[in-house]
Design an enzyme around this catalytic site. Sequence first.
Site, PDB file in Angstrom:
ATOM      1  N   GLU A  82      31.383  21.525  38.091  1.00 34.87           N
ATOM      2  CA  GLU A  82      31.920  22.103  39.334  1.00 34.87           C
ATOM      3  C   GLU A  82      32.595  21.033  40.182  1.00 34.87           C
ATOM      4  O   GLU A  82      33.672  21.229  40.752  1.00 34.87           O
ATOM      5  CB  GLU A  82      30.795  22.735  40.167  1.00 34.87           C
ATOM      6  CG  GLU A  82      30.083  23.886  39.505  1.00 34.87           C
ATOM      7  CD  GLU A  82      28.888  23.457  38.667  1.00 34.87           C
ATOM      8  OE1 GLU A  82      28.951  22.387  38.012  1.00 34.87           O
ATOM      9  OE2 GLU A  82      27.894  24.191  38.653  1.00 34.87           O
ATOM     10  N   CYS A 110      28.762  16.768  37.460  1.00 32.04           N
ATOM     11  CA  CYS A 110      28.735  18.182  37.068  1.00 32.04           C
ATOM     12  C   CYS A 110      30.152  18.750  36.960  1.00 32.04           C
ATOM     13  O   CYS A 110      31.085  18.288  37.632  1.00 32.04           O
ATOM     14  CB  CYS A 110      28.000  19.001  38.118  1.00 32.04           C
ATOM     15  SG  CYS A 110      26.267  18.628  38.303  1.00 32.04           S
TER      16      CYS A 110
HETATM   17  N1  THU Z   1      25.358  20.405  35.265  1.00 31.99           N
HETATM   18  C1  THU Z   1      26.574  20.886  35.650  1.00 31.99           C
HETATM   19  O1  THU Z   1      27.626  20.469  35.156  1.00 31.99           O
HETATM   20  N2  THU Z   1      26.590  21.854  36.598  1.00 31.99           N
HETATM   21  C2  THU Z   1      25.481  22.401  37.168  1.00 31.99           C
HETATM   22  O2  THU Z   1      25.608  23.274  38.020  1.00 31.99           O
HETATM   23  C3  THU Z   1      24.160  21.947  36.772  1.00 31.99           C
HETATM   24  C4  THU Z   1      24.102  20.842  35.801  1.00 31.99           C
HETATM   25  C5  THU Z   1      25.340  19.365  34.229  1.00 31.99           C
HETATM   26  C6  THU Z   1      24.871  18.013  34.666  1.00 31.99           C
HETATM   27  C7  THU Z   1      24.393  17.433  33.355  1.00 31.99           C
HETATM   28  O3  THU Z   1      25.498  16.913  32.657  1.00 31.99           O
HETATM   29  C8  THU Z   1      23.866  18.634  32.596  1.00 31.99           C
HETATM   30  O4  THU Z   1      24.454  19.770  33.197  1.00 31.99           O
HETATM   31  C9  THU Z   1      22.348  18.776  32.599  1.00 31.99           C
HETATM   32  O5  THU Z   1      21.841  18.740  33.862  1.00 31.99           O
END
Ligand code: THU
Length: 156
Positions: free
Chosen positions: A74, A72
């Site tokens: 973050e 993710c």
């Molecule tokens: N994702 C994030 O980058 N941050 C979040 O807080 C939730 C989900 C990303 C993970 C994945 O690449 C995509 O969003 C779909 O879940």
Amino acid sequence: MNYRHHIDYELYDDWQDLEDRDVAMIKEAYSICEQAYAPYSKFKVGAIVLLEDGSIVRGNNQENMAYPSGLCAERVALFFAGANFPNLKVEALYIVAKGELLNSSSLLSPCGACRQVMVETEMRQKSDYKVFLVSENKKVIVFSSAKDLLPMAFGT
Ligand code: THU
């Protein structure tokens, strides 16, 4: 005995009404969001870590064909900050997203694993930092601590 957990947060209708520094950080977050590598989910997330010396670390989600191997936005940003600037405190984290998973009024809310990492960053630096969650319809929620997003986090 019954207990209740209370969380305060601020809600603004338009992130462009925030103070100049926060507006600039959210613009940065949208800019790095565009560069996310999200060919599988088509859901792009951008995260900006603002450090105490005013410098910033940009992150976005990085996916992988072997799905769980991605990360993710973050955590990309917070881990980069931890690796490269371990002695600089995080002052704020700004999170934005674009994609079909998010309808125009829903707010991006970080996943549980990112919340745990966000909380440990506060534990590590012994101070809280603000977390800004921005929705596509411009609303923004501001938390004064990552701990408000994960009450009773592991290790607290
Ligand atoms: N994702 C994030 O980058 N941050 C979040 O807080 C939730 C989900 C990303 C993970 C994945 O690449 C995509 O969003 C779909 O879940």
